[in-house]
Design a protein around this motif. Structure first.
Motif, mmCIF file in Angstrom:
data_model
loop_
_atom_site.group_PDB
_atom_site.id
_atom_site.type_symbol
_atom_site.label_atom_id
_atom_site.label_comp_id
_atom_site.label_asym_id
_atom_site.label_seq_id
_atom_site.Cartn_x
_atom_site.Cartn_y
_atom_site.Cartn_z
ATOM 1 N N THR A 37 -30.826 39.624 -45.002
ATOM 2 C CA THR A 37 -31.141 39.309 -46.399
ATOM 3 C C THR A 37 -29.846 39.230 -47.176
ATOM 4 O O THR A 37 -28.794 39.649 -46.699
ATOM 5 C CB THR A 37 -32.041 40.401 -47.010
ATOM 6 N N GLY A 38 -29.942 38.707 -48.377
ATOM 7 C CA GLY A 38 -28.770 38.678 -49.231
ATOM 8 C C GLY A 38 -28.137 37.306 -49.301
ATOM 9 O O GLY A 38 -28.803 36.276 -49.159
ATOM 10 N N PRO A 39 -26.841 37.285 -49.484
ATOM 11 C CA PRO A 39 -26.170 36.007 -49.758
ATOM 12 C C PRO A 39 -26.150 35.034 -48.587
ATOM 13 O O PRO A 39 -25.943 33.851 -48.772
ATOM 14 C CB PRO A 39 -24.752 36.434 -50.137
ATOM 15 N N ALA A 40 -26.365 35.495 -47.364
ATOM 16 C CA ALA A 40 -26.324 34.571 -46.220
ATOM 17 C C ALA A 40 -27.434 33.530 -46.320
ATOM 18 O O ALA A 40 -27.229 32.353 -46.037
ATOM 19 C CB ALA A 40 -26.439 35.352 -44.918
ATOM 20 N N TRP A 41 -28.648 33.965 -46.721
ATOM 21 C CA TRP A 41 -29.741 32.995 -46.843
ATOM 22 C C TRP A 41 -29.468 32.018 -47.976
ATOM 23 O O TRP A 41 -29.766 30.848 -47.884
ATOM 24 C CB TRP A 41 -31.073 33.708 -47.076
ATOM 25 N N GLY A 42 -28.916 32.463 -49.065
ATOM 26 C CA GLY A 42 -28.613 31.569 -50.180
ATOM 27 C C GLY A 42 -27.577 30.530 -49.800
ATOM 28 O O GLY A 42 -27.695 29.362 -50.134
ATOM 29 N N THR A 43 -26.571 30.950 -49.072
ATOM 30 C CA THR A 43 -25.518 30.022 -48.651
ATOM 31 C C THR A 43 -26.080 28.972 -47.702
ATOM 32 O O THR A 43 -25.761 27.790 -47.808
ATOM 33 C CB THR A 43 -24.378 30.794 -47.963
ATOM 34 N N ARG A 44 -26.952 29.385 -46.810
ATOM 35 C CA ARG A 44 -27.542 28.422 -45.873
ATOM 36 C C ARG A 44 -28.413 27.416 -46.602
ATOM 37 O O ARG A 44 -28.403 26.228 -46.285
ATOM 38 C CB ARG A 44 -28.357 29.164 -44.809
ATOM 39 N N ARG A 45 -29.182 27.904 -47.555
ATOM 40 C CA ARG A 45 -30.029 26.977 -48.316
ATOM 41 C C ARG A 45 -29.181 25.986 -49.099
ATOM 42 O O ARG A 45 -29.481 24.796 -49.147
ATOM 43 C CB ARG A 45 -30.941 27.757 -49.261
ATOM 44 N N ILE A 46 -28.123 26.490 -49.720
ATOM 45 C CA ILE A 46 -27.257 25.598 -50.498
ATOM 46 C C ILE A 46 -26.629 24.552 -49.589
ATOM 47 O O ILE A 46 -26.566 23.370 -49.924
ATOM 48 C CB ILE A 46 -26.183 26.417 -51.240
ATOM 49 N N ARG A 47 -26.182 24.952 -48.419
ATOM 50 C CA ARG A 47 -25.588 23.992 -47.478
ATOM 51 C C ARG A 47 -26.597 22.934 -47.055
ATOM 52 O O ARG A 47 -26.274 21.755 -46.944
ATOM 53 C CB ARG A 47 -25.053 24.721 -46.247
ATOM 54 N N ARG A 48 -27.842 23.377 -46.801
ATOM 55 C CA ARG A 48 -28.871 22.412 -46.403
ATOM 56 C C ARG A 48 -29.156 21.423 -47.517
ATOM 57 O O ARG A 48 -29.271 20.221 -47.283
ATOM 58 C CB ARG A 48 -30.150 23.133 -45.999
ATOM 59 N N VAL A 49 -29.273 21.909 -48.737
ATOM 60 C CA VAL A 49 -29.568 21.026 -49.871
ATOM 61 C C VAL A 49 -28.410 20.064 -50.113
ATOM 62 O O VAL A 49 -28.620 18.860 -50.317
ATOM 63 C CB VAL A 49 -29.881 21.866 -51.137
ATOM 64 N N VAL A 50 -27.191 20.574 -50.064
ATOM 65 C CA VAL A 50 -26.023 19.720 -50.287
ATOM 66 C C VAL A 50 -25.918 18.654 -49.195
ATOM 67 O O VAL A 50 -25.648 17.485 -49.473
ATOM 68 C CB VAL A 50 -24.734 20.570 -50.370
ATOM 69 N N SER A 51 -26.161 19.046 -47.948
ATOM 70 C CA SER A 51 -26.071 18.049 -46.872
ATOM 71 C C SER A 51 -27.194 17.016 -46.988
ATOM 72 O O SER A 51 -26.980 15.832 -46.728
ATOM 73 C CB SER A 51 -26.101 18.728 -45.506
ATOM 74 N N ALA A 52 -28.393 17.435 -47.401
ATOM 75 C CA ALA A 52 -29.489 16.472 -47.583
ATOM 76 C C ALA A 52 -29.181 15.500 -48.713
ATOM 77 O O ALA A 52 -29.437 14.287 -48.605
ATOM 78 C CB ALA A 52 -30.797 17.210 -47.861
ATOM 79 N N VAL A 53 -28.599 15.989 -49.804
ATOM 80 C CA VAL A 53 -28.225 15.115 -50.918
ATOM 81 C C VAL A 53 -27.120 14.152 -50.485
ATOM 82 O O VAL A 53 -27.144 12.966 -50.834
ATOM 83 C CB VAL A 53 -27.803 15.962 -52.145
ATOM 84 N N ALA A 54 -26.163 14.622 -49.712
ATOM 85 C CA ALA A 54 -25.077 13.753 -49.243
ATOM 86 C C ALA A 54 -25.605 12.652 -48.329
ATOM 87 O O ALA A 54 -25.197 11.489 -48.432
ATOM 88 C CB ALA A 54 -24.016 14.582 -48.520
ATOM 89 N N VAL A 55 -26.525 12.997 -47.445
ATOM 90 C CA VAL A 55 -27.109 11.988 -46.553
ATOM 91 C C VAL A 55 -27.912 10.969 -47.357
ATOM 92 O O VAL A 55 -27.838 9.757 -47.115
ATOM 93 C CB VAL A 55 -27.974 12.665 -45.462
ATOM 94 N N ALA A 56 -28.676 11.435 -48.342
ATOM 95 C CA ALA A 56 -29.462 10.519 -49.163
ATOM 96 C C ALA A 56 -28.552 9.592 -49.975
ATOM 97 O O ALA A 56 -28.829 8.395 -50.112
ATOM 98 C CB ALA A 56 -30.386 11.303 -50.087
ATOM 99 N N ALA A 57 -27.461 10.121 -50.503
ATOM 100 C CA ALA A 57 -26.527 9.288 -51.268
ATOM 101 C C ALA A 57 -25.854 8.248 -50.372
ATOM 102 O O ALA A 57 -25.673 7.091 -50.771
ATOM 103 C CB ALA A 57 -25.479 10.171 -51.937
ATOM 104 N N ALA A 58 -25.497 8.636 -49.157
ATOM 105 C CA ALA A 58 -24.878 7.678 -48.231
ATOM 106 C C ALA A 58 -25.862 6.579 -47.846
ATOM 107 O O ALA A 58 -25.494 5.399 -47.765
ATOM 108 C CB ALA A 58 -24.379 8.412 -46.986
ATOM 109 N N ALA A 59 -27.116 6.943 -47.637
ATOM 110 C CA ALA A 59 -28.123 5.931 -47.292
ATOM 111 C C ALA A 59 -28.355 4.993 -48.468
ATOM 112 O O ALA A 59 -28.470 3.768 -48.296
ATOM 113 C CB ALA A 59 -29.429 6.615 -46.885
ATOM 114 N N ALA A 60 -28.415 5.521 -49.680
ATOM 115 C CA ALA A 60 -28.606 4.671 -50.855
ATOM 116 C C ALA A 60 -27.414 3.742 -51.055
ATOM 117 O O ALA A 60 -27.586 2.561 -51.404
ATOM 118 C CB ALA A 60 -28.822 5.539 -52.090
#
Length: 122
Positions: free
Chosen positions: A34-57
């Motif tokens: 628990t703690g900051p590790a889960w938050g960091t993983r979620r942020i990385r997933r969201v950032v990578s998903a946004v980057a992939v979507a921007a590259a596709a667009a």
């Protein structure tokens, strides 16, 4: 069987002592982290998903807006209104040789041969 060498006896004794230090409580599974590790993983997933979507667009926009190379041709120059358009020849409907009236035809005058005489100088 032969007796094991003294090094092997010492290793077995050390491993046995270490195994006796572990009890059933230490073998139970840990709670999920628990703690900051889960938050960091979620942020990385969201950032990578946004980057992939921007590259596709961006790729789709590039393909749609680039057009074909034929669209990029410059427009032909405007012609001068004072000049007349070039004459175009109209194809005739007769594709064969032109017809001449025959010399025996009663309606046409006989053809005269071209003059071969040379004019004299005074």
């Amino acid at each position: 069987m032969s007796t094991p060498p003294p090094v092997e006896d010492r290793l077995r004794a050390a491993l046995d002592a270490r195994a006796r230090l572990i009890d059933a409580h230490e073998l139970s599974p840990y709670r999920p982290p628990t703690g900051p590790a889960w938050g960091t993983r979620r942020i990385r997933r969201v950032v990578s998903a946004v980057a992939v979507a921007a590259a596709a667009a961006a790729a789709v926009a590039f393909l749609l807006l680039s057009g074909s190379p034929e669209d990029n041709r410059p427009a032909p120059p405007a012609r001068d209104p004072r000049t007349s358009p070039p004459a175009t020849s109209v194809p005739s409907s007769n594709t064969g040789t032109p017809t001449r009236p025959s010399p025996t035809s009663p309606t046409s005058p006989p053809e005269t041969p071209p003059s071969t005489s040379v004019p004299t100088q005074p």
